[in-house]
Design an enzyme around this catalytic site. Structure first.
Site, PDB file in Angstrom:
ATOM      1  N   PHE A   1     -21.031 -32.291   7.606  1.00 27.84           N
ATOM      2  CA  PHE A   1     -21.600 -30.986   7.261  1.00 27.84           C
ATOM      3  C   PHE A   1     -21.135 -29.920   8.251  1.00 27.84           C
ATOM      4  O   PHE A   1     -21.209 -30.107   9.455  1.00 27.84           O
ATOM      5  CB  PHE A   1     -23.133 -31.078   7.268  1.00 27.84           C
ATOM      6  CG  PHE A   1     -23.822 -29.775   6.989  1.00 27.84           C
ATOM      7  CD1 PHE A   1     -23.717 -29.166   5.751  1.00 27.84           C
ATOM      8  CD2 PHE A   1     -24.562 -29.131   7.979  1.00 27.84           C
ATOM      9  CE1 PHE A   1     -24.348 -27.954   5.493  1.00 27.84           C
ATOM     10  CE2 PHE A   1     -25.196 -27.924   7.736  1.00 27.84           C
ATOM     11  CZ  PHE A   1     -25.086 -27.330   6.475  1.00 27.84           C
ATOM     12  N   GLN A   2     -20.632 -28.839   7.730  1.00 31.28           N
ATOM     13  CA  GLN A   2     -20.116 -27.703   8.509  1.00 31.28           C
ATOM     14  C   GLN A   2     -19.002 -28.121   9.466  1.00 31.28           C
ATOM     15  O   GLN A   2     -18.882 -27.608  10.570  1.00 31.28           O
ATOM     16  CB  GLN A   2     -21.246 -26.999   9.271  1.00 31.28           C
ATOM     17  CG  GLN A   2     -22.193 -26.236   8.338  1.00 31.28           C
ATOM     18  CD  GLN A   2     -23.117 -25.281   9.041  1.00 31.28           C
ATOM     19  OE1 GLN A   2     -23.494 -25.492  10.196  1.00 31.28           O
ATOM     20  NE2 GLN A   2     -23.512 -24.216   8.353  1.00 31.28           N
TER      21      GLN A   2
ATOM     22  N   GLU B   1     -20.401 -13.434  12.092  1.00 35.90           N
ATOM     23  CA  GLU B   1     -19.543 -13.922  13.178  1.00 35.90           C
ATOM     24  C   GLU B   1     -18.287 -13.073  13.374  1.00 35.90           C
ATOM     25  O   GLU B   1     -17.773 -12.970  14.494  1.00 35.90           O
ATOM     26  CB  GLU B   1     -19.140 -15.381  12.934  1.00 35.90           C
ATOM     27  CG  GLU B   1     -20.274 -16.379  13.072  1.00 35.90           C
ATOM     28  CD  GLU B   1     -21.029 -16.646  11.769  1.00 35.90           C
ATOM     29  OE1 GLU B   1     -21.847 -17.583  11.736  1.00 35.90           O
ATOM     30  OE2 GLU B   1     -20.775 -15.905  10.785  1.00 35.90           O
TER      31      GLU B   1
ATOM     32  N   MET C   1      -5.843   5.312   2.298  1.00 39.51           N
ATOM     33  CA  MET C   1      -4.441   4.989   2.566  1.00 39.51           C
ATOM     34  C   MET C   1      -3.806   4.276   1.374  1.00 39.51           C
ATOM     35  O   MET C   1      -2.626   4.486   1.070  1.00 39.51           O
ATOM     36  CB  MET C   1      -4.312   4.140   3.838  1.00 39.51           C
ATOM     37  CG  MET C   1      -2.895   4.053   4.368  1.00 39.51           C
ATOM     38  SD  MET C   1      -2.168   5.661   4.777  1.00 39.51           S
ATOM     39  CE  MET C   1      -2.718   5.871   6.464  1.00 39.51           C
TER      40      MET C   1
ATOM     41  N   LYS D   1     -20.920 -31.159  19.281  1.00 41.13           N
ATOM     42  CA  LYS D   1     -22.342 -31.066  19.605  1.00 41.13           C
ATOM     43  C   LYS D   1     -22.770 -32.114  20.634  1.00 41.13           C
ATOM     44  O   LYS D   1     -23.561 -31.824  21.540  1.00 41.13           O
ATOM     45  CB  LYS D   1     -23.173 -31.203  18.331  1.00 41.13           C
ATOM     46  CG  LYS D   1     -24.662 -30.941  18.551  1.00 41.13           C
ATOM     47  CD  LYS D   1     -25.438 -30.875  17.245  1.00 41.13           C
ATOM     48  CE  LYS D   1     -26.894 -30.506  17.512  1.00 41.13           C
ATOM     49  NZ  LYS D   1     -27.673 -30.394  16.251  1.00 41.13           N
TER      50      LYS D   1
END
Length: 591
Positions: free
Chosen positions: A131-132, A69, A500, A181
């Site tokens: 959940f999630q 993602e 760096m 949802k």
């Protein structure tokens, strides 16, 4: 004849816009179509399956399935930087959203217009540790321009209209739209996408105050040692043409920040190079010693002016043009603030100069240019070209620039030494060709940025300049490049270090290289081949140009070039933290 109430109701219904019932996900897709969205980068999950089902039933928007993602947001971000359009990403709830936060914060720091759509658990489950589930609004609040939690399918069209408007107007930025949802599944009446939007609490100013612009004009034309300092705001406003007109009309020296490269042609003699921590000797000295400074779409950040107290030692008058009033006098007090869109303000300033008929003081300007030419003679970008034993990273960038001069070329970079060398040695003459993470300094953006740019500009040459550390952070997107046929060219300046970090450890920590050496690098050639691409290993300086020529011939293939560069090379000039911008290290002899 009197009309009955029933007849009036029928007539009103006939005159009203026709409405249909659609699921929330279908309304969302229609909103994206109405905004002329061409690409959406995303990754599916339970909370967004209704949205993915709606995507399956349409053909106008291409969804690009990334492998992480974070890369979805970076790719949409790269697309936005190259085109000026709003980039769109789609992620699921919970870890989908938290994985996207780095990309959102990257876009926020560089003021990139984006809309990120996230799934959320069903409305009734919010707050119950489902959940999630995560608090998307709370998590993203510090790194977005605005965010929405949609609580009714009827609101989706208007929320999307607001999201795109907020993302692209004023000082651009990312907007998150969180959709539970059940909201994406529920049906609602849909009468079409709103044509206009009015938000009482959000009305960014576009036109600058004419009185302030007139004051700026007087200061500019009376200057003895003028300097024009420009940043990413010029590109975001698509004001490169106006900036070039102003600089050429006045004949004043000009510099760009890291985020502003390409706003003014790097090959023009009036351009003094990039300024700041790794800027040129002449740009930093002109910034410090000018008597009138015109700052355009820049924010005087810490990597540009160094120590503010040192910067304030020299008295100068400062004019600051910016769309965001909160950026003016934030770090440096200015004398003439002008709040407005850069393009609009520059157009008005140019018109005033023409109307006034006044000219700069040519004698004073000539003396100022003599001082600048003296600084230029320092040749601060020189490096050791005598050895063929190792490949100098600067040589790779110069070779690429010389080969692609006159070709429509886009350069993306990751973050580190390779980023600074690309900024220093590739001369950007056009806007929106340099795609990098400036404000947040996010490693891993290079390949996703290049994917987004290549989808936007399929006929252009797109190069990702990266390092052996950065490239591994999103290297799985090589799989996405194959699936969606985005033939980019990756130049990995492989010095076997987090370069760096190693440079700072050498200079600031007496060479104590704590965890900056890469002990177990993969075979990048075989890795590229495993992903279905072409891999090349380049270990000699004389092989750099032939390898680049071969890579360019492979127009339809992604090519990964593992270029083994000098592990001891540092980026110079350099301003150490806490130092003034003219207190520069010019090379290893200054250590």
């Amino acid at each position: 004849m009197e009309i009955s109430k029933a007849e009036m109701a029928i007539a009103a219904a006939a005159a009203a816009p026709s409405t249909t019932e659609l699921r929330g996900a279908e309304i969302l897709v229609k909103a994206l179509q109405a905004e002329n969205v061409q690409f959406v980068w995303g990754y599916p999950g339970g909370a967004v399956l209704h949205i993915y089902d709606a995507f399956y039933k349409q053909e106008t928007i291409q969804h690009v399935l990334v492998r992480h993602e974070q890369a979805a947001v970076h790719a949409a971000d790269g697309y936005a930087r190259a085109t000026g359009e709003v980039g769109v990403a789609l992620v699921t709830s919970g870890p989908g959203l938290t994985n996207a936060v780095t990309g959102i914060a990257t876009a926020y720091m560089d003021s990139i217009p984006m809309v990120i759509i996230s799934g959320q658990v069903p409305t009734a489950a919010i707050g119950l540790d489902a959940f999630q589930e995560c608090d998307t609004v709370g998590i993203t609040r510090p790194v977005v321009k605005h965010n929405f939690l949609v609580k009714d399918a009827r609101h989706i069209a208007m929320v999307m209209k607001k999201a795109f408007h907020i993302a692209r107007s004023g000082r651009p930025g990312p907007v998150v739209v969180d959709i539970p949802k059940d909201i994406s599944f529920n049906k609602a009446a849909y009468a079409g996408y709103p044509e206009t939007i009015e938000m009482r609490s959000y009305n960014p100013v576009r036109k600058g105050h004419s009185g302030q612009i007139r004051k700026a004009l007087q200061l500019l034309l009376s200057a003895k040692r003028p300097f024009i300092y420009t940043g990413g705001g010029v590109l975001l406003s698509n004001a490169s043409k106006e900036l070039r007109t102003l600089v050429d009309m006045l004949g004043y020296p000009c510099t760009n920040t890291l985020m502003g490269l390409g706003a003014y042609p790097a090959s023009d003699p009036k351009f003094l190079g990039m300024l700041g921590m790794h800027g040129t000797w002449e740009a930093n000295n002109a910034m410090q010693h000018c008597d009138v400074l015109l700052a355009v779409g820049a924010r005087f950040d810490d990597r540009v002016i160094g120590n503010p107290k040192h910067f304030a030692q020299n008295e100068r008058k400062i004019i600051h043009i910016d769309i965001d009033p909160s950026s003016i006098s934030k770090r440096v007090k200015v004398d003439v603030p002008i709040v407005g869109d850069v393009k609009d303000v520059l157009l008005e300033l140019i018109a005033m100069i023409k109307e006034s008929g006044l000219k700069p003081d040519s004698q004073a300007l000539g003396a100022w240019w003599s001082s600048i030419e003296g600084w230029r003679q320092r040749e601060c970008m020189k490096y050791d070209k005598g050895t063929q034993d190792v490949i100098k990273p600067q040589f790779v960038i110069e070779t690429l620039y010389n080969m692609t001069r006159g070709v429509d070329t886009y350069i993306t970079s990751d973050v580190g030494q390779h980023q600074m060398w690309a900024a220093q040695y590739f001369k950007f003459d056009e806007p929106r060709r340099w795609i990098n993470s400036g404000g947040l300094g996010t490693m891993g953006v290079g390949i996703p940025y290049a994917m987004g740019v290549k989808m936007a500009k399929p006929d252009s040459e797109v190069y990702c300049i990266t390092g052996d550390g950065s490239v591994q952070m999103c290297i799985q997107e090589l799989s996405t490049c194959l699936q969606y046929n985005t033939p980019i060219k990756i130049l990995s300046l492989n010095n076997r270090y987090l370069g760096m970090v190693r440079q700072w450890q050498e200079i600031e920590y007496a060479g104590r290289y704590s965890h900056s050496y890469m002990d177990a690098l993969p075979n990048f050639v075989k890795l590229a081949e495993a992903y279905g691409h072409v891999g090349m290993l380049i270990e000699r300086a004389q092989d750099v140009e032939p390898a680049l020529r071969e890579a360019r011939k492979l127009k339809d293939r992604t090519v990964f070039m593992d270029i083994r560069t000098d592990p001891t090379e540092n980026v110079f000039p350099m301003v150490q933290a806490g130092k003034g911008i003219t207190e520069m290290l010019m090379g290893s002899e200054d250590l």
